[in-house]
Design a protein around this motif. Structure first.
Motif, PDB file in Angstrom:
ATOM      1  N   ILE A  50      40.869   1.558 -14.715  1.00  0.00           N
ATOM      2  CA  ILE A  50      40.617   0.166 -14.346  1.00  0.00           C
ATOM      3  C   ILE A  50      39.753  -0.472 -15.431  1.00  0.00           C
ATOM      4  CG2 ILE A  50      40.851   0.508 -11.869  1.00  0.00           C
ATOM      5  CD1 ILE A  50      37.809   0.637 -11.662  1.00  0.00           C
ATOM      6  N   ILE A  51      39.852  -1.814 -15.569  1.00  0.00           N
ATOM      7  CA  ILE A  51      39.123  -2.539 -16.604  1.00  0.00           C
ATOM      8  C   ILE A  51      38.329  -3.665 -15.949  1.00  0.00           C
ATOM      9  CG2 ILE A  51      41.137  -4.023 -17.072  1.00  0.00           C
ATOM     10  CD1 ILE A  51      40.190  -4.163 -19.986  1.00  0.00           C
ATOM     11  N   LYS A  52      37.102  -3.871 -16.424  1.00  0.00           N
ATOM     12  CA  LYS A  52      36.268  -4.947 -15.899  1.00  0.00           C
ATOM     13  C   LYS A  52      36.673  -6.246 -16.579  1.00  0.00           C
ATOM     14  CE  LYS A  52      31.507  -6.253 -14.882  1.00  0.00           C
ATOM     15  NZ  LYS A  52      30.076  -5.927 -15.070  1.00  0.00           N
ATOM     16  N   ILE A  53      37.005  -7.284 -15.790  1.00  0.00           N
ATOM     17  CA  ILE A  53      37.508  -8.535 -16.359  1.00  0.00           C
ATOM     18  C   ILE A  53      36.522  -9.684 -16.216  1.00  0.00           C
ATOM     19  CG2 ILE A  53      39.919  -7.902 -16.028  1.00  0.00           C
ATOM     20  CD1 ILE A  53      39.956  -9.605 -13.509  1.00  0.00           C
ATOM     21  N   LYS A  54      35.463  -9.499 -15.397  1.00  0.00           N
ATOM     22  CA  LYS A  54      34.488 -10.587 -15.242  1.00  0.00           C
ATOM     23  C   LYS A  54      33.133 -10.024 -14.845  1.00  0.00           C
ATOM     24  CE  LYS A  54      33.751 -15.034 -12.921  1.00  0.00           C
ATOM     25  NZ  LYS A  54      34.251 -16.005 -11.930  1.00  0.00           N
ATOM     26  N   LEU A  89      39.604  -1.983  -4.676  1.00  0.00           N
ATOM     27  CA  LEU A  89      39.196  -2.407  -6.015  1.00  0.00           C
ATOM     28  C   LEU A  89      38.525  -3.772  -5.937  1.00  0.00           C
ATOM     29  CD1 LEU A  89      39.414  -1.619  -9.031  1.00  0.00           C
ATOM     30  CD2 LEU A  89      41.505  -2.962  -9.128  1.00  0.00           C
ATOM     31  N   PRO A  90      37.284  -3.893  -6.462  1.00  0.00           N
ATOM     32  CA  PRO A  90      36.599  -5.200  -6.427  1.00  0.00           C
ATOM     33  C   PRO A  90      37.369  -6.254  -7.210  1.00  0.00           C
ATOM     34  CG  PRO A  90      35.068  -3.409  -6.945  1.00  0.00           C
ATOM     35  CD  PRO A  90      36.444  -2.829  -7.021  1.00  0.00           C
ATOM     36  N   GLY A  91      37.134  -7.519  -6.881  1.00  0.00           N
ATOM     37  CA  GLY A  91      37.883  -8.608  -7.494  1.00  0.00           C
ATOM     38  C   GLY A  91      37.641  -8.797  -8.970  1.00  0.00           C
ATOM     39  N   ASN A  92      36.517  -8.271  -9.517  1.00  0.00           N
ATOM     40  CA  ASN A  92      36.247  -8.441 -10.950  1.00  0.00           C
ATOM     41  C   ASN A  92      36.721  -7.235 -11.772  1.00  0.00           C
ATOM     42  OD1 ASN A  92      34.254  -6.805  -9.782  1.00  0.00           O
ATOM     43  ND2 ASN A  92      32.744  -7.326 -11.336  1.00  0.00           N
ATOM     44  N   TRP A  93      37.553  -6.394 -11.139  1.00  0.00           N
ATOM     45  CA  TRP A  93      38.177  -5.275 -11.846  1.00  0.00           C
ATOM     46  C   TRP A  93      39.692  -5.388 -11.678  1.00  0.00           C
ATOM     47  CZ3 TRP A  93      35.715  -1.311 -14.578  1.00  0.00           C
ATOM     48  CH2 TRP A  93      34.320  -1.312 -14.513  1.00  0.00           C
ATOM     49  N   GLN A  94      40.417  -4.811 -12.607  1.00  0.00           N
ATOM     50  CA  GLN A  94      41.874  -4.889 -12.555  1.00  0.00           C
ATOM     51  C   GLN A  94      42.458  -3.573 -13.062  1.00  0.00           C
ATOM     52  OE1 GLN A  94      43.175  -8.764 -13.764  1.00  0.00           O
ATOM     53  NE2 GLN A  94      45.214  -8.040 -14.337  1.00  0.00           N
ATOM     54  N   TYR A  95      43.623  -3.206 -12.539  1.00  0.00           N
ATOM     55  CA  TYR A  95      44.279  -1.983 -12.977  1.00  0.00           C
ATOM     56  C   TYR A  95      44.762  -2.131 -14.427  1.00  0.00           C
ATOM     57  CZ  TYR A  95      44.440  -0.416  -8.126  1.00  0.00           C
ATOM     58  OH  TYR A  95      44.092  -0.014  -6.869  1.00  0.00           O
ATOM     59  N   TYR A 111      24.510  -2.023 -16.149  1.00  0.00           N
ATOM     60  CA  TYR A 111      25.292  -3.116 -16.738  1.00  0.00           C
ATOM     61  C   TYR A 111      26.527  -2.556 -17.424  1.00  0.00           C
ATOM     62  CZ  TYR A 111      26.793  -6.790 -19.893  1.00  0.00           C
ATOM     63  OH  TYR A 111      27.552  -7.700 -20.573  1.00  0.00           O
ATOM     64  N   LEU A 112      27.673  -3.070 -17.033  1.00  0.00           N
ATOM     65  CA  LEU A 112      28.933  -2.731 -17.689  1.00  0.00           C
ATOM     66  C   LEU A 112      29.529  -4.015 -18.255  1.00  0.00           C
ATOM     67  CD1 LEU A 112      30.616  -0.270 -15.162  1.00  0.00           C
ATOM     68  CD2 LEU A 112      29.663   0.296 -17.385  1.00  0.00           C
ATOM     69  N   PRO A 113      29.701  -4.104 -19.575  1.00  0.00           N
ATOM     70  CA  PRO A 113      30.229  -5.338 -20.160  1.00  0.00           C
ATOM     71  C   PRO A 113      31.695  -5.543 -19.799  1.00  0.00           C
ATOM     72  CG  PRO A 113      30.079  -3.623 -21.829  1.00  0.00           C
ATOM     73  CD  PRO A 113      29.420  -3.075 -20.594  1.00  0.00           C
ATOM     74  N   VAL A 114      32.145  -6.807 -19.862  1.00  0.00           N
ATOM     75  CA  VAL A 114      33.550  -7.123 -19.656  1.00  0.00           C
ATOM     76  C   VAL A 114      34.386  -6.352 -20.682  1.00  0.00           C
ATOM     77  CG1 VAL A 114      35.284  -8.953 -19.826  1.00  0.00           C
ATOM     78  CG2 VAL A 114      33.128  -9.394 -18.658  1.00  0.00           C
ATOM     79  N   GLY A 115      35.492  -5.782 -20.239  1.00  0.00           N
ATOM     80  CA  GLY A 115      36.339  -4.968 -21.119  1.00  0.00           C
ATOM     81  C   GLY A 115      36.077  -3.478 -20.973  1.00  0.00           C
ATOM     82  N   SER A 116      35.056  -3.107 -20.157  1.00  0.00           N
ATOM     83  CA  SER A 116      34.792  -1.687 -19.918  1.00  0.00           C
ATOM     84  C   SER A 116      35.958  -1.064 -19.148  1.00  0.00           C
ATOM     85  CB  SER A 116      33.500  -1.501 -19.112  1.00  0.00           C
ATOM     86  OG  SER A 116      32.384  -1.964 -19.832  1.00  0.00           O
ATOM     87  N   ILE A 117      36.387   0.113 -19.580  1.00  0.00           N
ATOM     88  CA  ILE A 117      37.468   0.840 -18.913  1.00  0.00           C
ATOM     89  C   ILE A 117      36.898   2.142 -18.359  1.00  0.00           C
ATOM     90  CG2 ILE A 117      39.682   2.026 -19.239  1.00  0.00           C
ATOM     91  CD1 ILE A 117      40.366   0.023 -21.399  1.00  0.00           C
ATOM     92  N   ILE A 118      37.102   2.359 -17.067  1.00  0.00           N
ATOM     93  CA  ILE A 118      36.593   3.571 -16.438  1.00  0.00           C
ATOM     94  C   ILE A 118      37.682   4.202 -15.584  1.00  0.00           C
ATOM     95  CG2 ILE A 118      34.213   2.708 -16.414  1.00  0.00           C
ATOM     96  CD1 ILE A 118      34.543   2.216 -13.408  1.00  0.00           C
ATOM     97  N   ILE A 171      44.020 -13.230 -15.551  1.00  0.00           N
ATOM     98  CA  ILE A 171      43.865 -14.678 -15.406  1.00  0.00           C
ATOM     99  C   ILE A 171      42.505 -15.021 -14.802  1.00  0.00           C
ATOM    100  CG2 ILE A 171      46.286 -15.358 -15.349  1.00  0.00           C
ATOM    101  CD1 ILE A 171      46.326 -15.096 -12.412  1.00  0.00           C
ATOM    102  N   LEU A 172      41.500 -14.232 -15.175  1.00  0.00           N
ATOM    103  CA  LEU A 172      40.141 -14.458 -14.702  1.00  0.00           C
ATOM    104  C   LEU A 172      39.180 -13.969 -15.772  1.00  0.00           C
ATOM    105  CD1 LEU A 172      38.311 -15.242 -12.234  1.00  0.00           C
ATOM    106  CD2 LEU A 172      38.338 -12.822 -11.624  1.00  0.00           C
ATOM    107  N   GLY A 173      38.108 -14.744 -16.029  1.00  0.00           N
ATOM    108  CA  GLY A 173      37.089 -14.318 -16.958  1.00  0.00           C
ATOM    109  C   GLY A 173      37.438 -14.598 -18.413  1.00  0.00           C
ATOM    110  N   PRO A 174      36.614 -14.088 -19.341  1.00  0.00           N
ATOM    111  CA  PRO A 174      36.793 -14.390 -20.772  1.00  0.00           C
ATOM    112  C   PRO A 174      38.062 -13.805 -21.387  1.00  0.00           C
ATOM    113  CG  PRO A 174      35.071 -12.727 -20.452  1.00  0.00           C
ATOM    114  CD  PRO A 174      35.420 -13.268 -19.100  1.00  0.00           C
TER     115      PRO A 174
END
Length: 416
Positions: free
Chosen positions: A412-416, A267-273, A248-255, A280-283
């Motif tokens: 990259i950061i997890k956004i959702k 890059l998966p759709g729930n991650w962003q550079y 489990y990686l919470p939203v806002g995780s940077i790797i 404009i996705l997720g919390p």
């Protein structure tokens, strides 16, 4: 004349049918649907007069001319609020670099963004996917969502059903950011497609890997998926291995991430550079990603409560340097001055202010001059320079920044 115009149209129609007849089961068919709205005029790396659309067109041209697999047919649609520039399907061996470059040059950024007309055009146009062209791929490339002020931009159920009939696979490349569009997401899901986020500067190697996906046959895609499943199965059987999907990686995780080219995945759709682009996705929707990649920042822990991104700028700590000074001296061999003797003055005349006129008498000149000769020796003070201090590091070099040995990656950061 009207007659010649109709004749010309018939010739073009027959040519498009000829392309249709020459298509076979194993051919790779790809249609690139590229956003050319006003936001695609934003400058990217390469200079202030080099924008996103220019970069995308350059990569597409180079790919179609040099990298397109044998047996491929390619078509293109450029759109803003409506599809304006349409390039019908053409076989690889018929692509002319000179003509392609000339045709692409006239495609300029401008206007709003509306998805439905462009996607519908690619599906129903006789020169593109309409007819028996089954198993094709549509690569939909955009840097934003539908404009709210443009009507009828949502993809209809009728269009989605037509795409399913054609066994179309829709891949979306989102430039710089991920966004929510329910109708587009439905089209992608029902055509077994995927959404990919690429860098806002449109990195050539990354965009080329996405283009390559658009020109794979259905058999190649299925074979690749089977190979991936086998690899995952082998990994899962390793004793003590914990599958990444179960971590489990919470939203806002940077790797850190190697990037799509080296990792051979997108890059998966729930991650962003982490490049400062808007989320404009997720919390975290509405915020911007921390800008780590553009400025080459590293991460550092803190116990402070973080209500906003906290950046620390470069700093040089207080320190001392060894100074060598053997002493120094100055010498002066002496000097003299010259003067002239005019004798004693003679006052003539008188007035109420007792002022008179001076008339020199017996003027004589005496001159004796020697010039000062000051000799100095260099101070001899010396501070150890970067070259000397750096000599303690066997692989070091002199540059414009102070840094330890490192390796470049992309955050990259997890956004959702």
């Amino acid at each position: 004349t009207m007659e010649s115009g109709i004749k010309c149209w018939k010739i073009l129609w027959l040519l498009s049918l000829a392309v249709l007849v020459n298509l076979s089961e194993g051919d790779r068919i790809g249609v690139i649907v590229l956003d050319k709205s006003g936001s695609m005029g934003e400058p990217v790396c390469g200079g202030p007069h080099f924008n996103r659309l220019d970069k995308a067109k350059q990569v597409i041209k180079d790919y179609l001319v040099k990298e397109l697999p044998d047996g491929s047919f390619a078509g293109m649609v450029f759109f803003d609020s409506r599809p304006e520039d349409v390039f019908p399907l053409v076989a690889k061996d018929e692509i002319s670099e000179e003509r392609l470059e000339r045709d692409l040059r006239r495609v300029r950024p401008g206007g709003g963004t509306c998805f439905r007309p462009a996607i519908e055009k690619a599906i129903v146009d006789p020169g593109l996917l309409d007819g028996n062209r089954k198993g094709a791929t549509m690569l939909f490339v955009t840097d934003g969502e539908n404009n709210k002020w443009v009507n009828n931009c949502e993809i209809t159920e009728e269009i989605i059903q037509k795409a399913e009939e054609l066994e179309l696979r829709v891949i979306e490349a989102e430039i710089g950011t991920h966004y929510e569009d329910p109708s587009l997401e439905k089209l992608i899901n029902r055509t077994n497609g995927e959404r990919i986020v690429i860098d806002k500067n449109i990195i050539k190697s990354e965009f080329e890997s996405v283009l390559h996906k658009a020109f794979k046959t259905r058999e190649e895609i299925e074979q690749k998926e089977e190979e991936r499943k086998e690899e995952i199965k082998k990994i899962d059987e390793i004793p003590g291995y914990v599958p990444f999907s179960s971590v489990y990686l919470p939203v806002g995780s940077i790797i850190p991430w190697l990037g799509g080219t080296l990792a051979k995945v997108n890059l998966p759709g729930n991650w962003q550079y982490c490049d400062g682009s808007e989320i404009i996705l997720g919390p975290m929707k509405g915020q911007k990603t921390p800008n780590l990649n553009e400025y080459g920042r590293f991460l550092r822990g803190t116990e402070e409560r973080l209500d906003e991104y906290m950046y620390q700028e470069a700093m040089l700590g207080d320190h001392e340097h060894e100074i060598y000074d053997p002493g120094h001296s100055h010498s002066d061999r002496g000097h003299s001055h010259s003067y002239e003797d005019y004798g004693k003055p003679n006052w003539e005349g008188d007035d109420s202010n007792d002022r008179g006129m001076v008339r020199p008498e017996g003027r004589s000149k005496r001159t004796g001059t020697s010039y000062a000769d000051i000799m100095s020796s260099k101070t001899g003070m010396r501070v150890k320079g970067a070259e000397q201090i750096n000599s303690y590091c066997s692989t070091s070099q002199i540059g414009q920044e102070t840094r330890p040995a490192n390796m470049l990656i992309r955050w990259i950061i997890k956004i959702k």
